[in-house]
Write a protein that holds these residues in place. Sequence first.
Motif, mmCIF file in Angstrom:
data_model
loop_
_atom_site.group_PDB
_atom_site.id
_atom_site.type_symbol
_atom_site.label_atom_id
_atom_site.label_comp_id
_atom_site.label_asym_id
_atom_site.label_seq_id
_atom_site.Cartn_x
_atom_site.Cartn_y
_atom_site.Cartn_z
ATOM 1 N N VAL A 11 -6.152 64.601 141.985
ATOM 2 C CA VAL A 11 -6.235 64.576 143.448
ATOM 3 C C VAL A 11 -5.907 63.188 144.006
ATOM 4 N N ALA A 15 -2.748 62.275 146.421
ATOM 5 C CA ALA A 15 -2.905 61.567 147.696
ATOM 6 C C ALA A 15 -1.997 60.341 147.749
ATOM 7 N N TRP A 18 1.543 61.528 148.195
ATOM 8 C CA TRP A 18 1.779 61.980 149.570
ATOM 9 C C TRP A 18 2.000 60.788 150.492
ATOM 10 N N ALA A 103 -0.242 66.944 156.391
ATOM 11 C CA ALA A 103 -1.460 66.582 155.652
ATOM 12 C C ALA A 103 -2.425 67.754 155.571
ATOM 13 N N GLY A 107 -3.837 69.257 152.147
ATOM 14 C CA GLY A 107 -5.271 69.361 151.906
ATOM 15 C C GLY A 107 -5.709 70.779 151.593
ATOM 16 N N ARG A 111 -7.426 72.031 148.122
ATOM 17 C CA ARG A 111 -8.705 72.744 148.112
ATOM 18 C C ARG A 111 -8.587 74.082 147.401
#
Length: 423
Positions: A11, A15, A18, A103, A107, A111
Amino acid sequence: MNRLRVTPGPVPALATAWLATRALMLWLLAHDGSPLLSGGSVAREVWRLYFHWYGVLAQGSFPEHDTLWQYPPGAGAVLLLPGLVPGLTYFQAFVALTLAADALIAGALVRAGRRDGRSLLGAALWTGGLPLLLHLPLARYDVQVTALAVLSLLTLARSPRASGALGALGALVKGWPALVLLGTPRGGPTRTAWAWAAGAGTVVLGLLSLSLRHPLSFLAGQGGRGVQIESLGGTALNLARHAGWSGRPHYQYGAIELVGPYVSVVTACSLALTAAAFGLLVLWRLRARHWNEATPYDAALCAVLLFTVTSRVISPQYMVWLLGLAAVCLTSRQTGQRPVAVLVLAASALSTVVYPLCYGEVIAGTWTGCLLMLGRNGMLAAAALLSFLRLWRSCGPPGAKSGQTKEPHPDSDRLPERALTLS
């Protein structure tokens, strides 16, 4: 003394990727005036056309006599939003809101991918796949539409009501998200999702009609469109130029279209293929018996692929939709669309070579431009065919695996995610 090496988890790595890729996309957008990138044509869509429409919408009316306005009423709400952001120009606010939607998609995919039995491959595909289109996604509102479609699919297992409402909102903005509800499990989930889609769509359309005049003005512009040069039919006509076809490219309805003899025939063929694709999807829906958690995702990707390939228009930003839906498929380990997702990624990369890098070659109809379009559209056609075949086989016709088939509970309006896995 040996030092322990700390490897970041997936994760944080996603991030970081991204942030890095979106910073690169912003840099490219800032240098959009470069002749190699587009000579300013990508960003111009926002600060000239969208901002012009914003001015019309702010006066309480949809662009009634503008042939470039070809979008459902919900698009008006999306184009009004940047004007409400304080402290930023319209262009800056539009890009900021697009990044926020981007975003949100990332996200939601993270999840979904962190749940038991799921995968983060979907989040990785979206994070790394969108930059293949360079800065184009930041200057179109297709990311916002894709966000509604992605959220509709990812909320289906927990709340068919929310899924239906989100699908309806997406359809009011750009039409195609209505297709994401095609694969809802039979029984209660389908009735609930479709009913809430119809109800939410009616309410929002009513509110938009009361707020802005001429909400259906987009139908005139949409109905008059011809064969865009980047479509499957446009590729065939462009190749025909080398065989003596007397047609030519012409800018109309906001795109480069081909005009000349037999264009009406190609248009009719495209519409017939779209109708045939719809018939195949209805047939699949009627004959499918085996649903799993990935079936709604796979069906959505397949449906949008089929309608994209058979359309008279295939704009480069359409790849944003396909990347988002392919990413949703990859959040499930039960998806059958992995090879399709690879084809979508390859087609996205080649689409960038077509536009903006070599668009002059495409318009001129050179062999380079024709071969680029043949490659991109060939990949999309192959992806659509493969997607449908794999969807058909995964669900099976009546009688196949009859001893193992279970239908979703007919009265279940809210099924836990595990209940969508049918053996």
